[in-house]
Design an enzyme around this catalytic site. Structure first.
Site, PDB file in Angstrom:
ATOM      1  N   HIS A 140       0.806  -1.220   0.000  1.00  0.00           N
ATOM      2  CA  HIS A 140       0.000   0.000   0.000  1.00  0.00           C
ATOM      3  C   HIS A 140       0.839   1.270   0.000  1.00  0.00           C
ATOM      4  O   HIS A 140       1.847   1.344   0.707  1.00  0.00           O
ATOM      5  CB  HIS A 140      -0.903   0.052   1.243  1.00  0.00           C
ATOM      6  CG  HIS A 140      -1.721  -1.171   1.456  1.00  0.00           C
ATOM      7  ND1 HIS A 140      -1.363  -2.158   2.355  1.00  0.00           N
ATOM      8  CD2 HIS A 140      -2.874  -1.586   0.871  1.00  0.00           C
ATOM      9  CE1 HIS A 140      -2.261  -3.117   2.326  1.00  0.00           C
ATOM     10  NE2 HIS A 140      -3.180  -2.808   1.430  1.00  0.00           N
ATOM     11  N   HIS A 229       5.568   5.715  -0.444  1.00  0.00           N
ATOM     12  CA  HIS A 229       6.402   4.515  -0.421  1.00  0.00           C
ATOM     13  C   HIS A 229       5.562   3.315  -0.038  1.00  0.00           C
ATOM     14  O   HIS A 229       4.411   3.457   0.410  1.00  0.00           O
ATOM     15  CB  HIS A 229       7.533   4.674   0.597  1.00  0.00           C
ATOM     16  CG  HIS A 229       7.029   4.928   1.989  1.00  0.00           C
ATOM     17  ND1 HIS A 229       6.798   6.188   2.473  1.00  0.00           N
ATOM     18  CD2 HIS A 229       6.685   4.069   2.986  1.00  0.00           C
ATOM     19  CE1 HIS A 229       6.326   6.106   3.716  1.00  0.00           C
ATOM     20  NE2 HIS A 229       6.261   4.827   4.045  1.00  0.00           N
TER      21      HIS A 229
END
Length: 290
Positions: A140, A229
């Site tokens: 995610h 990220h």
């Protein structure tokens, strides 16, 4: 770097099981230099809970330890909210990512694979499972902080997110930099891959849209200057110094000195989801043909 802050919140309400009633889960402040600790809040608890769909989990999983701490207290009727971009590592890139994780885990034995709670040093003994199964799961990119919301906010939250994010277009996301993060209370360190080039502008715009919806619900906005990220591994405590040294040494060993300029892997943006309690909502989805 100054303390890096991101969107994770490490606790879900015990009310999650009721999330289907009417009405899951690193981005940050980058004003910093690359040699200091990077901080972010803890990840959603779902990232540290072994999924039943991973066949090897029971074989490798150690006994559960009482190391998970809520980042916000449980309140009856609260549901944990997380808005994110689902990410899958391409098949052609899994071997390289698995190799890097395995090398790092040899020097940092406390590293665990995110979402599996299995020591990487143990899992790395089976390259096929690490590449095909462990890295074949969904990761995610957070677009907002993980926060508790009340049941009466669920419908309006989902509706407004869909309204704000309905006109998204396909774009490419380049994951180009290995980075180390530490949560705000310094209880966990994370090994992540950061987006520093392709896709950064688009993701930043999406974060701003999510912030607008959060503000309408009196929820805390995301941090300024986000650094999108995905986190792949975690370790207990602040081991950022030693972990960062190992990462930098491994980058040099593999002759990846310009790692921030190269692609570790690239994937297409395919949509946005939000998880409220145990229920996942599709906020926007990009058709495959786009």
């Amino acid at each position: 770097m100054e303390a890096l802050r991101a969107s994770y919140g490490d606790a879900y309400s015990d009310s999650e099981s009721e999330a289907s009633s009417p009405s899951e889960a690193l981005s940050a402040n980058p004003n910093s230099s690359s040699n200091s600790t990077v901080n972010l809040p803890p990840p959603p608890l779902s990232l540290l809970t072994p999924p039943t769909s991973i066949g090897f989990a029971e074989d490798y999983l150690p006994k559960r330890s009482a190391t998970r701490v809520r980042s916000f207290p449980h309140v009856e009727g609260n549901y944990s909210l997380h808005v994110y971009i689902p990410v899958y590592i391409p098949f052609t890139s899994k071997k390289e990512v698995a190799l890097f994780l395995g090398k790092v885990s040899n020097h940092v034995p406390g590293l665990h694979l995110v979402d599996v709670d299995v020591p990487l040093a143990l899992l790395g003994k089976d390259d096929q499972k690490l590449e095909q199964v462990a890295l074949g799961r969904e990761f995610h990119i957070s677009l907002g902080r993980t926060v508790p919301i009340r049941v009466h906010q669920i419908d309006s939250m989902v509706a407004l997110l869909r309204q704000k994010l309905q006109n998204q277009k396909r774009y490419w996301i380049d994951f180009s930099k290995w980075e180390v993060f530490v949560n705000d209370d310094q209880t966990r360190s994370f090994l992540s891959i950061e987006v520093v080039t392709g896709g950064l502008a688009e993701i930043t715009n999406q974060i701003e849209a999510v912030d607008e919806v959060y503000k309408l619900h009196n929820l805390p906005e995301f941090y300024k200057n986000p650094r999108p990220h995905i986190s792949l591994a975690w370790a207990l405590g602040d081991v950022s110094d030693s972990l960062k040294r190992v990462v930098e040494d491994e980058i040099k060993r593999l002759h990846l000195k310009d790692s921030s300029r190269r692609r570790i892997f690239t994937c297409k943006f395919s949509g946005i989801e939000c998880k409220i309690g145990n229920k996942t909502y599709k906020i926007c989805k990009i058709p495959d043909e786009c």
